[in-house]
Structures are given as C-alpha cells and as structure tokens.
Enzyme design. Sequence first.
Site, PDB file in Angstrom:
ATOM      1  N   LYS A  22       0.846  -1.211   0.000  1.00 45.67           N
ATOM      2  CA  LYS A  22       0.000   0.000   0.000  1.00 45.67           C
ATOM      3  C   LYS A  22       0.873   1.249   0.000  1.00 45.67           C
ATOM      4  CE  LYS A  22      -1.749   1.465   4.067  1.00 45.67           C
ATOM      5  NZ  LYS A  22      -1.344   2.837   4.419  1.00 45.67           N
ATOM      6  N   ASN A  23       1.914   1.252   0.848  1.00 47.85           N
ATOM      7  CA  ASN A  23       2.699   2.469   1.043  1.00 47.85           C
ATOM      8  C   ASN A  23       3.725   2.717  -0.044  1.00 47.85           C
ATOM      9  OD1 ASN A  23       1.134   2.843   3.247  1.00 47.85           O
ATOM     10  ND2 ASN A  23       2.695   2.286   4.748  1.00 47.85           N
ATOM     11  N   ARG A  92      -5.435  10.254   4.814  1.00 53.83           N
ATOM     12  CA  ARG A  92      -4.563  11.376   5.191  1.00 53.83           C
ATOM     13  C   ARG A  92      -3.324  11.422   4.308  1.00 53.83           C
ATOM     14  NH1 ARG A  92      -7.625  12.838   8.939  1.00 53.83           N
ATOM     15  NH2 ARG A  92      -8.541  11.275  10.268  1.00 53.83           N
ATOM     16  N   CYS A 116      -5.112  12.104  13.268  1.00 50.42           N
ATOM     17  CA  CYS A 116      -5.896  10.881  13.043  1.00 50.42           C
ATOM     18  C   CYS A 116      -5.642   9.954  14.224  1.00 50.42           C
ATOM     19  CB  CYS A 116      -5.487  10.215  11.755  1.00 50.42           C
ATOM     20  SG  CYS A 116      -3.823   9.597  11.800  1.00 50.42           S
ATOM     21  N   ARG A 121      -0.904  14.664  12.668  1.00 45.41           N
ATOM     22  CA  ARG A 121      -0.205  14.274  11.435  1.00 45.41           C
ATOM     23  C   ARG A 121       0.271  15.559  10.751  1.00 45.41           C
ATOM     24  NH1 ARG A 121      -1.335   8.899  10.038  1.00 45.41           N
ATOM     25  NH2 ARG A 121       0.374   8.967   8.581  1.00 45.41           N
ATOM     26  N   PRO A 122       1.275  16.222  11.329  1.00 38.31           N
ATOM     27  CA  PRO A 122       1.729  17.493  10.751  1.00 38.31           C
ATOM     28  C   PRO A 122       2.324  17.290   9.367  1.00 38.31           C
ATOM     29  CG  PRO A 122       3.274  16.731  12.404  1.00 38.31           C
ATOM     30  CD  PRO A 122       2.087  15.827  12.480  1.00 38.31           C
ATOM     31  N   ILE A 123       2.324  18.335   8.565  1.00 37.52           N
ATOM     32  CA  ILE A 123       2.968  18.266   7.245  1.00 37.52           C
ATOM     33  C   ILE A 123       3.948  19.416   7.072  1.00 37.52           C
ATOM     34  CG2 ILE A 123       1.077  16.992   6.133  1.00 37.52           C
ATOM     35  CD1 ILE A 123       0.147  19.677   4.918  1.00 37.52           C
ATOM     36  N   ASP A 124       4.431  19.954   8.189  1.00 38.98           N
ATOM     37  CA  ASP A 124       5.364  21.089   8.118  1.00 38.98           C
ATOM     38  C   ASP A 124       6.618  20.746   7.320  1.00 38.98           C
ATOM     39  OD1 ASP A 124       5.663  19.349  10.445  1.00 38.98           O
ATOM     40  OD2 ASP A 124       7.391  20.565  10.934  1.00 38.98           O
ATOM     41  N   LEU A 125       7.101  19.522   7.443  1.00 38.20           N
ATOM     42  CA  LEU A 125       8.327  19.156   6.705  1.00 38.20           C
ATOM     43  C   LEU A 125       8.053  19.122   5.209  1.00 38.20           C
ATOM     44  CD1 LEU A 125       9.612  16.284   9.028  1.00 38.20           C
ATOM     45  CD2 LEU A 125      10.388  18.662   8.975  1.00 38.20           C
ATOM     46  N   ASP A 306       4.778   0.539  12.042  1.00 42.00           N
ATOM     47  CA  ASP A 306       3.549  -0.108  11.560  1.00 42.00           C
ATOM     48  C   ASP A 306       3.418  -1.538  12.041  1.00 42.00           C
ATOM     49  OD1 ASP A 306       3.511   1.546   8.299  1.00 42.00           O
ATOM     50  OD2 ASP A 306       3.049   2.239  10.324  1.00 42.00           O
ATOM     51  N   ILE A 328       7.898   6.832  17.013  1.00 44.56           N
ATOM     52  CA  ILE A 328       7.556   7.564  15.790  1.00 44.56           C
ATOM     53  C   ILE A 328       6.276   8.392  15.947  1.00 44.56           C
ATOM     54  CG2 ILE A 328       7.007   7.326  13.328  1.00 44.56           C
ATOM     55  CD1 ILE A 328       9.906   6.571  13.991  1.00 44.56           C
ATOM     56  N   ARG A 397      -8.430  -0.811   4.838  1.00 46.13           N
ATOM     57  CA  ARG A 397      -7.582   0.234   4.236  1.00 46.13           C
ATOM     58  C   ARG A 397      -6.239  -0.362   3.796  1.00 46.13           C
ATOM     59  NH1 ARG A 397      -5.894   4.207   8.088  1.00 46.13           N
ATOM     60  NH2 ARG A 397      -4.654   4.834   6.290  1.00 46.13           N
TER      61      ARG A 397
HETATM   62  C1  EPZ Z   1       4.230   6.820   6.312  1.00 49.81           C
HETATM   63  O1  EPZ Z   1       3.417   7.818   6.903  1.00 49.81           O
HETATM   64  C2  EPZ Z   1       3.344   5.598   6.220  1.00 49.81           C
HETATM   65  N1  EPZ Z   1       2.179   5.889   5.379  1.00 49.81           N
HETATM   66  C3  EPZ Z   1       2.880   5.197   7.616  1.00 49.81           C
HETATM   67  O2  EPZ Z   1       2.126   3.990   7.488  1.00 49.81           O
HETATM   68  C4  EPZ Z   1       4.101   4.928   8.485  1.00 49.81           C
HETATM   69  O3  EPZ Z   1       3.674   4.630   9.801  1.00 49.81           O
HETATM   70  C5  EPZ Z   1       5.015   6.158   8.495  1.00 49.81           C
HETATM   71  O4  EPZ Z   1       5.357   6.523   7.144  1.00 49.81           O
HETATM   72  C6  EPZ Z   1       6.293   5.922   9.273  1.00 49.81           C
HETATM   73  O5  EPZ Z   1       6.996   4.848   8.700  1.00 49.81           O
HETATM   74  C7  EPZ Z   1       2.313   5.873   4.048  1.00 49.81           C
HETATM   75  O6  EPZ Z   1       3.392   5.652   3.518  1.00 49.81           O
HETATM   76  C8  EPZ Z   1       1.066   6.129   3.235  1.00 49.81           C
HETATM   77  P1  EPZ Z   1       6.212  10.173   8.453  1.00 49.81           P
HETATM   78  P2  EPZ Z   1       3.940   9.351   6.957  1.00 49.81           P
HETATM   79  O7  EPZ Z   1       6.067  11.448   7.721  1.00 49.81           O
HETATM   80  O8  EPZ Z   1       4.715   9.647   5.731  1.00 49.81           O
HETATM   81  C9  EPZ Z   1       6.364  13.393  11.914  1.00 49.81           C
HETATM   82  C10 EPZ Z   1       0.264   2.563   7.765  1.00 49.81           C
HETATM   83  O9  EPZ Z   1      -0.143   1.988   8.779  1.00 49.81           O
HETATM   84  N2  EPZ Z   1       6.189  14.382  10.844  1.00 49.81           N
HETATM   85  O10 EPZ Z   1       7.408   9.320   8.176  1.00 49.81           O
HETATM   86  O11 EPZ Z   1       2.778  10.203   7.285  1.00 49.81           O
HETATM   87  C11 EPZ Z   1       5.119  12.536  12.097  1.00 49.81           C
HETATM   88  O12 EPZ Z   1       4.201  13.179  12.959  1.00 49.81           O
HETATM   89  C12 EPZ Z   1       0.732   4.007   7.851  1.00 49.81           C
HETATM   90  O13 EPZ Z   1       0.371   2.017   6.635  1.00 49.81           O
HETATM   91  C13 EPZ Z   1       6.296  15.730  11.164  1.00 49.81           C
HETATM   92  O14 EPZ Z   1       6.503  16.114  12.313  1.00 49.81           O
HETATM   93  O15 EPZ Z   1       4.903   9.290   8.209  1.00 49.81           O
HETATM   94  C14 EPZ Z   1       5.671  11.274  12.698  1.00 49.81           C
HETATM   95  O16 EPZ Z   1       5.835  11.473  14.084  1.00 49.81           O
HETATM   96  C15 EPZ Z   1       0.470   4.602   9.222  1.00 49.81           C
HETATM   97  N3  EPZ Z   1       6.131  16.640  10.181  1.00 49.81           N
HETATM   98  C16 EPZ Z   1       7.048  11.150  12.048  1.00 49.81           C
HETATM   99  O17 EPZ Z   1       7.352  12.441  11.512  1.00 49.81           O
HETATM  100  C17 EPZ Z   1       5.901  16.267   8.875  1.00 49.81           C
HETATM  101  O18 EPZ Z   1       5.797  17.147   8.000  1.00 49.81           O
HETATM  102  C18 EPZ Z   1       7.115  10.150  10.897  1.00 49.81           C
HETATM  103  O19 EPZ Z   1       6.072  10.463  10.008  1.00 49.81           O
HETATM  104  C19 EPZ Z   1       5.800  14.901   8.579  1.00 49.81           C
HETATM  105  C20 EPZ Z   1       5.952  13.974   9.576  1.00 49.81           C
END
Ligand code: EPZ
Length: 417
Positions: A22-23, A92, A116, A121-125, A306, A328, A397
């Site tokens: 999926k990812n 998301r 969620c 689920r911030p997207i600042d990065l 995960d 995480i 999902r």
């Molecule tokens: C991906 O989510 C996966 N989803 C998640 O899988 C997985 O848990 C996660 O990576 C970590 O491996 C998909 O690929 C669709 P991150 P993502 O950005 O990209 C923080 C599942 O069960 N962060 O690596 O959203 C965030 O809050 C899902 O299949 C910021 O602070 O995860 C988290 O603490 C759940 N700012 C950490 O980074 C940002 O702009 C890692 O998040 C982005 C993230």
Amino acid sequence: MSFYEICGGQPLRGELRVQGAKNSALPILAAALLAPGQSVIRNCPDLSDVTAALEILRLLGCSAVREGDTVLIDASQLTGCRIPDRLMREMRSSVIFLGALLGRLGRAELSYPGGCELGPRPIDLHLNALCGLGAEIAEDQGRLTCTCGQGLVGRELCLSIPSVGATENTMLAACAAQGMTTIVGAAREPEIVDLQKFLNSMGARVSGAGSPVISIQGGIPLHAAEHTVMGDRIVAATYLCAVGAAGGQLRLTGVDPADLAAVCSCLEEAGCRLCTDQEGISIAASGRMRGIRTVRTAPYPGFPTDAQAILMAALAGGTGTTMIVENIFDSRYRHVDELARMGADIQLAGRVAVVTGSRLHGAVVRSTDLRGGAALVVAALGAEGVSRVSGLSHIRRGYQGLDESLAALGADIRTRL
Ligand code: EPZ
C-alpha cells in the site's frame, strides 16, 4: 456493522503470496500524475486507500482503471488541481499528491490531512521542503493553496526528521524543478526505493533512495511507464506474527525478506523458527512466544512503527515480558485497551508499553486504526475461544482479503454482517 468472528487456537499452515505494498502504491499512483500517457501499475493492492487514490486521480482529470491487480492511469489531460476535503479526510496520505500536482501543474489545492488515530499528522516538513524549491503556500481555514509562479528550482534540502511522506513529496516535486535537488536526511524505507525505480522508468534521474541522501536531476520531460509494486512488508509481518500467535508453518512469497529483517529478528528471538531466501520467508512456530529484549520503533531499517501493534499482540499471548517503545507517533497505543479485553497484560507509561504474556481469551473488540485492527486479529487467532473484531473499514484500508487468506491457511475466521 460487520465483524470478523474468529475462533482461536487453530494453527496456520500453507503458503501465501503477499499483496503489493500500500505504502509504495500510493506515492507511485501520485507519481503517475507527472507525465502524460498511460502508466501501467502491476501488483497494485485492491484496498480502500488505493480506491480513494484512484478517485482523486479521476477528479484531477486522469483515467484510472483497475484490471485485476493492475491499474492503468492516463494523466494526459489533467483538468483540476483540487483535492476535496472528503477525500483528504478519508485518506490522510492524500498529501502525497501535493508534490506531483505542483510539479505537473504548478498549483495544488487541498486541506490539511489533520490528526488521526495515530495522533497529530503534521505536514510542516512537506511544506518547508516544497517552499525550499520555490513553492508559495497560502492557508485559509485549513485549506492550502500551493503555487509556484516562477517554477520550481532545485537545491539542497535538509529534513529534520526522516519523514517518509515528506521525502516522497519532495522527490515528486523535484522531478519538475530546474536543476539538481539533494534531499539530506531522507527517509530510507524500501517504498522510497520502489518510488525511485518508477520515477526512473518514467525518464527521471533519481539516485540514492535507500540512503539518507537522495539526488534528483529535475527538468527532464517524463513519460508514462510500467511498474510492478513491491510486496507489502507490513502485511508480511502481520502474517508472520499471526503464526507466532497461533502456531503453525507458513511460507510467504512476493516479499523481500531484507525489507522486514528487524521484525524477523524479533520473531526469532521470541522462539519462532524462520528461514529466508530470495523468494520469501518461511516461519514455523509451536507453543507460545517468549518475551524478548526491548523493541524500539525507529525509521527504516529500524523496527517499523507499523508492525508495533502487530508484534505486541503476538507477544501479549506469549510468556515472559517485553518492553516496547513507540518513538515515531505520539498516540499509537489505542489498540492496548482492546487487547486488554482479551486478557492482555500491558502497562503503558507515555511512549513505553510493558507487555507481560498471558493466555488470552476471546472477546468482543473494536479496531481503532489500521494496524491496531490487524493486531486484534492476530491476538484473536491465538486466543482461547471466540472473538468478534469490528471496525473492519480500518483493516480494509491496508489488508486485501485478510479473512479469506487466513481461512485458507486454516484459521477459523468468517465475516459476519
Ligand atoms: C508513512 O506515513 C506511512 N504511510 C505510515 O504507514 C508509516 O507509519 C510512516 O510513514 C512511518 O513509517 C504511508 O506511507 C502512506 P512520516 P507518513 O512522515 O509519511 C512526523 C500505515 O499503517 N512528521 O514518516 O505520514 C510525524 O508526525 C501508515 O500504513 C512531522 O513532524 O509518516 C511522525 O511522528 C500509518 N512533520 C514522524 O514524523 C511532517 O511534516 C514520521 O512520520 C511529517 C511527519
């Protein structure tokens, strides 16, 4: 409300080909936006998150057709750049379309993915990196309008957290940026390597995926391409933990064992017997899993967040004590209360969970999120008696035909409407 009815204690036996990841499929579907023409995506899992992604592509003007496990995407005539709130809420990770839309159209309108079941689920990065390439982002009451009037320009960007989504979004936008982009501190997940493969098959020049430094030579006209999505390492981990919980012997194919080495190492330490080769992974387990050394979730190649709930569920029915640290996400223990209904002894203190193995019994439980729901199924398979697991929309999902696959392996599981 439909639910799985599971009568635990049946060992699992047989062979299973793991579904596509999926990812990996989700960012690859977004990447198809970058070029005109029809891309062919094989081994694309039939999941509600993927269905939502195909709906977004159609709303943007693509044709998106599923033929079995192959999806055909034609992005020749994009007609829009707006992702509706409904679909942003439904999935998301829709934020992954941001980079591709900016790259192809120079504009994207979407809402914040919002918090969620895992916490904020911030997207600042994501936004900082895209602004680093020259994007302008305006926010109004939770709606984001992203433009890049002067076009995107490549440069060196540093990610303070190896965010999977931020790495992927930046890769997609950088393909359309003039010049070279270097992402320092990039996430190293195998799904990012798969995305790099697809982008390069489209004519892009991306290198370094799988390492902390990814380089993208932008501004190259891209074309549609064909790709076979990698196997889903978290779904594979789920089936392995199910054998750890219920016992039996299982051979998994269609997944690279190296992608889930951290999970396999924990299962071996817990007493499962694993054998890996190029084609896949075999596991045999009898009796209950032993407690293991502390498990700390971490960015790849560390233990995947995960798989945290899933391993916890298998350990909860075992013997001995294991400490788990979720590093995480801020709120990824919502499955603990539901596991406790089955007799699990799990003590929480912030990011730390202390799991003391005990004999689990059947119960009526409810999925709290995707992997938490899968964890309840794993626990129920090893529990004594009958469990009912509801909240199947969460599980669907990420898992294609979980009940049918488990039943084919000997589990006593059926969907009740
Ligand atoms: C991906 O989510 C996966 N989803 C998640 O899988 C997985 O848990 C996660 O990576 C970590 O491996 C998909 O690929 C669709 P991150 P993502 O950005 O990209 C923080 C599942 O069960 N962060 O690596 O959203 C965030 O809050 C899902 O299949 C910021 O602070 O995860 C988290 O603490 C759940 N700012 C950490 O980074 C940002 O702009 C890692 O998040 C982005 C993230």
